[in-house]
Motif scaffolding. Structure first.
Motif, PDB file in Angstrom:
ATOM      1  N   ALA A  46     -42.173  19.982  48.788  1.00  0.00           N
ATOM      2  CA  ALA A  46     -41.175  19.019  48.307  1.00  0.00           C
ATOM      3  C   ALA A  46     -40.962  19.152  46.799  1.00  0.00           C
ATOM      4  CB  ALA A  46     -41.616  17.592  48.657  1.00  0.00           C
ATOM      5  N   ILE A  47     -42.037  19.282  46.049  1.00  0.00           N
ATOM      6  CA  ILE A  47     -41.917  19.417  44.594  1.00  0.00           C
ATOM      7  C   ILE A  47     -41.222  20.728  44.231  1.00  0.00           C
ATOM      8  CG2 ILE A  47     -43.259  19.780  42.474  1.00  0.00           C
ATOM      9  CD1 ILE A  47     -45.117  17.515  43.463  1.00  0.00           C
ATOM     10  N   ILE A  48     -41.558  21.798  44.928  1.00  0.00           N
ATOM     11  CA  ILE A  48     -40.885  23.077  44.663  1.00  0.00           C
ATOM     12  C   ILE A  48     -39.391  22.939  44.939  1.00  0.00           C
ATOM     13  CG2 ILE A  48     -40.691  25.500  45.359  1.00  0.00           C
ATOM     14  CD1 ILE A  48     -43.765  25.321  46.013  1.00  0.00           C
ATOM     15  N   MET A  49     -39.040  22.253  46.011  1.00  0.00           N
ATOM     16  CA  MET A  49     -37.622  22.043  46.338  1.00  0.00           C
ATOM     17  C   MET A  49     -36.935  21.197  45.272  1.00  0.00           C
ATOM     18  SD  MET A  49     -38.022  21.439  50.446  1.00  0.00           S
ATOM     19  CE  MET A  49     -36.285  21.316  50.871  1.00  0.00           C
ATOM     20  N   GLN A  50     -37.596  20.153  44.796  1.00  0.00           N
ATOM     21  CA  GLN A  50     -37.034  19.320  43.731  1.00  0.00           C
ATOM     22  C   GLN A  50     -36.761  20.168  42.490  1.00  0.00           C
ATOM     23  OE1 GLN A  50     -39.804  15.530  45.004  1.00  0.00           O
ATOM     24  NE2 GLN A  50     -40.048  16.321  42.955  1.00  0.00           N
ATOM     25  N   HIS A  51     -37.726  21.008  42.136  1.00  0.00           N
ATOM     26  CA  HIS A  51     -37.580  21.863  40.960  1.00  0.00           C
ATOM     27  C   HIS A  51     -36.440  22.866  41.140  1.00  0.00           C
ATOM     28  CE1 HIS A  51     -38.252  24.695  37.789  1.00  0.00           C
ATOM     29  NE2 HIS A  51     -38.614  25.631  38.652  1.00  0.00           N
ATOM     30  N   MET A  52     -36.393  23.498  42.298  1.00  0.00           N
ATOM     31  CA  MET A  52     -35.320  24.469  42.526  1.00  0.00           C
ATOM     32  C   MET A  52     -33.949  23.802  42.451  1.00  0.00           C
ATOM     33  SD  MET A  52     -36.859  27.027  45.445  1.00  0.00           S
ATOM     34  CE  MET A  52     -35.423  28.125  45.388  1.00  0.00           C
ATOM     35  N   TYR A  53     -33.829  22.616  43.024  1.00  0.00           N
ATOM     36  CA  TYR A  53     -32.570  21.875  42.968  1.00  0.00           C
ATOM     37  C   TYR A  53     -32.176  21.618  41.505  1.00  0.00           C
ATOM     38  CZ  TYR A  53     -29.443  17.853  43.004  1.00  0.00           C
ATOM     39  OH  TYR A  53     -28.393  16.994  42.760  1.00  0.00           O
ATOM     40  N   GLY A  54     -33.105  21.102  40.719  1.00  0.00           N
ATOM     41  CA  GLY A  54     -32.805  20.821  39.315  1.00  0.00           C
ATOM     42  C   GLY A  54     -32.399  22.067  38.559  1.00  0.00           C
ATOM     43  N   ASN A  55     -33.114  23.162  38.803  1.00  0.00           N
ATOM     44  CA  ASN A  55     -32.810  24.425  38.145  1.00  0.00           C
ATOM     45  C   ASN A  55     -31.433  24.943  38.567  1.00  0.00           C
ATOM     46  OD1 ASN A  55     -32.852  27.570  38.318  1.00  0.00           O
ATOM     47  ND2 ASN A  55     -34.313  27.031  36.701  1.00  0.00           N
ATOM     48  N   MET A  56     -31.184  24.925  39.848  1.00  0.00           N
ATOM     49  CA  MET A  56     -29.907  25.445  40.360  1.00  0.00           C
ATOM     50  C   MET A  56     -28.720  24.655  39.824  1.00  0.00           C
ATOM     51  SD  MET A  56     -31.012  26.127  44.297  1.00  0.00           S
ATOM     52  CE  MET A  56     -31.631  27.732  44.818  1.00  0.00           C
ATOM     53  N   MET A  57     -28.835  23.348  39.848  1.00  0.00           N
ATOM     54  CA  MET A  57     -27.733  22.518  39.367  1.00  0.00           C
ATOM     55  C   MET A  57     -27.512  22.716  37.869  1.00  0.00           C
ATOM     56  SD  MET A  57     -26.660  21.303  42.166  1.00  0.00           S
ATOM     57  CE  MET A  57     -25.405  20.179  41.563  1.00  0.00           C
ATOM     58  N   SER A  58     -28.596  22.825  37.117  1.00  0.00           N
ATOM     59  CA  SER A  58     -28.482  22.998  35.674  1.00  0.00           C
ATOM     60  C   SER A  58     -27.922  24.376  35.314  1.00  0.00           C
ATOM     61  CB  SER A  58     -29.852  22.799  35.015  1.00  0.00           C
ATOM     62  OG  SER A  58     -29.755  22.897  33.620  1.00  0.00           O
ATOM     63  N   ARG A  59     -28.471  25.400  35.931  1.00  0.00           N
ATOM     64  CA  ARG A  59     -28.062  26.758  35.579  1.00  0.00           C
ATOM     65  C   ARG A  59     -26.634  27.084  36.000  1.00  0.00           C
ATOM     66  NH1 ARG A  59     -31.913  26.171  32.901  1.00  0.00           N
ATOM     67  NH2 ARG A  59     -33.835  27.378  32.912  1.00  0.00           N
ATOM     68  N   PHE A  60     -26.203  26.577  37.159  1.00  0.00           N
ATOM     69  CA  PHE A  60     -24.935  27.039  37.716  1.00  0.00           C
ATOM     70  C   PHE A  60     -23.779  26.046  37.596  1.00  0.00           C
ATOM     71  CE2 PHE A  60     -27.924  30.062  39.386  1.00  0.00           C
ATOM     72  CZ  PHE A  60     -27.221  31.255  39.238  1.00  0.00           C
ATOM     73  N   THR A  61     -24.006  24.849  37.065  1.00  0.00           N
ATOM     74  CA  THR A  61     -22.899  23.938  36.756  1.00  0.00           C
ATOM     75  C   THR A  61     -22.219  24.467  35.489  1.00  0.00           C
ATOM     76  OG1 THR A  61     -24.018  22.029  37.733  1.00  0.00           O
ATOM     77  CG2 THR A  61     -22.289  21.575  36.105  1.00  0.00           C
ATOM     78  N   ASN A  62     -20.938  24.720  35.577  1.00  0.00           N
ATOM     79  CA  ASN A  62     -20.169  25.275  34.445  1.00  0.00           C
ATOM     80  C   ASN A  62     -20.880  26.498  33.864  1.00  0.00           C
ATOM     81  OD1 ASN A  62     -18.251  23.181  34.761  1.00  0.00           O
ATOM     82  ND2 ASN A  62     -19.569  21.823  33.581  1.00  0.00           N
ATOM     83  N   PHE A  63     -21.251  27.387  34.754  1.00  0.00           N
ATOM     84  CA  PHE A  63     -22.055  28.574  34.462  1.00  0.00           C
ATOM     85  C   PHE A  63     -21.536  29.407  33.285  1.00  0.00           C
ATOM     86  CE2 PHE A  63     -22.972  33.119  35.615  1.00  0.00           C
ATOM     87  CZ  PHE A  63     -24.347  33.086  35.435  1.00  0.00           C
TER      88      PHE A  63
END
Length: 188
Positions: A46-63
């Motif tokens: 669950a924590i790994i998924m939370q981290h991946m979500y945060g990373n993905m949203m941050s990195r790829f929003t307005n990439f």
């Protein structure tokens, strides 16, 4: 097909594969198992998924136009247990992957030569993609490893079964031979 177009197509293909590996792992787990921490200092799935979500949203929003480390991201909180259901976690997972895949699908070959920033570090788009391509499979591997530890003998294998390499190779070779026409086989 030119290199840049092929790179983008191959990247999408491989990323979809890693998402699928994660999906197939989650199917085997209960909600409680997704929150299981193998040791006191390790992360749960669950924590790994939370981290991946945060990373993905941050990195790829307005990439292409904004720094990949957004001010709104709370990275440290991603590593704290949250009261999330299995459905919540899968929603995070799917939303994050949708952001990544949609962004890469929208890129044009000429975009690979553009510069973006992550934490104020300038990177070519090609390098930024490679950076994330190393990051996400790393975490998917952790997810699979923890899931296999939890399920032990009940784990349903996601790739070549232990002791099954020869049979798998024969199956792939037979499939490849069936796809090729007779003239292609004789030219080899």
């Amino acid at each position: 097909m030119e290199f840049a177009s092929q790179f983008l197509a191959d990247t999408l293909k491989r990323l979809r594969y890693y998402k699928d590996v994660g999906d197939k792992s989650f199917e085997q787990l209960t909600e409680a198992e997704m929150h299981h921490k193998p040791t006191g200092e390790s992360n749960s799935i669950a924590i790994i998924m939370q981290h991946m979500y945060g990373n993905m949203m941050s990195r790829f929003t307005n990439f292409l136009t904004e720094d990949g480390e957004k001010e709104w991201r709370k990275r440290d909180a991603e590593f704290e247990p949250m009261a999330l259901t299995k459905t919540d976690l899968k929603d995070f997972w799917n939303t994050g992957w949708a952001m990544v895949l949609h962004t890469i699908e929208a890129l044009q070959p000429e975009d690979l030569h553009k510069e973006i920033t992550i934490r104020s570090e300038k990177l070519f788009v090609l390098d930024a993609i490679l950076r994330q391509f190393a990051h996400y499979p790393y975490h998917v591997g952790q997810i699979v490893f923890i899931a296999k530890m939890i399920k032990d003998k009940d784990w349903k294998n996601l790739s070549v079964a232990k002791g099954g390499s020869s049979a798998y190779n024969e199956k792939i070779q037979a499939k490849s031979s069936a796809v090729q026409g007779p003239s292609e086989k004789s030219e080899k």
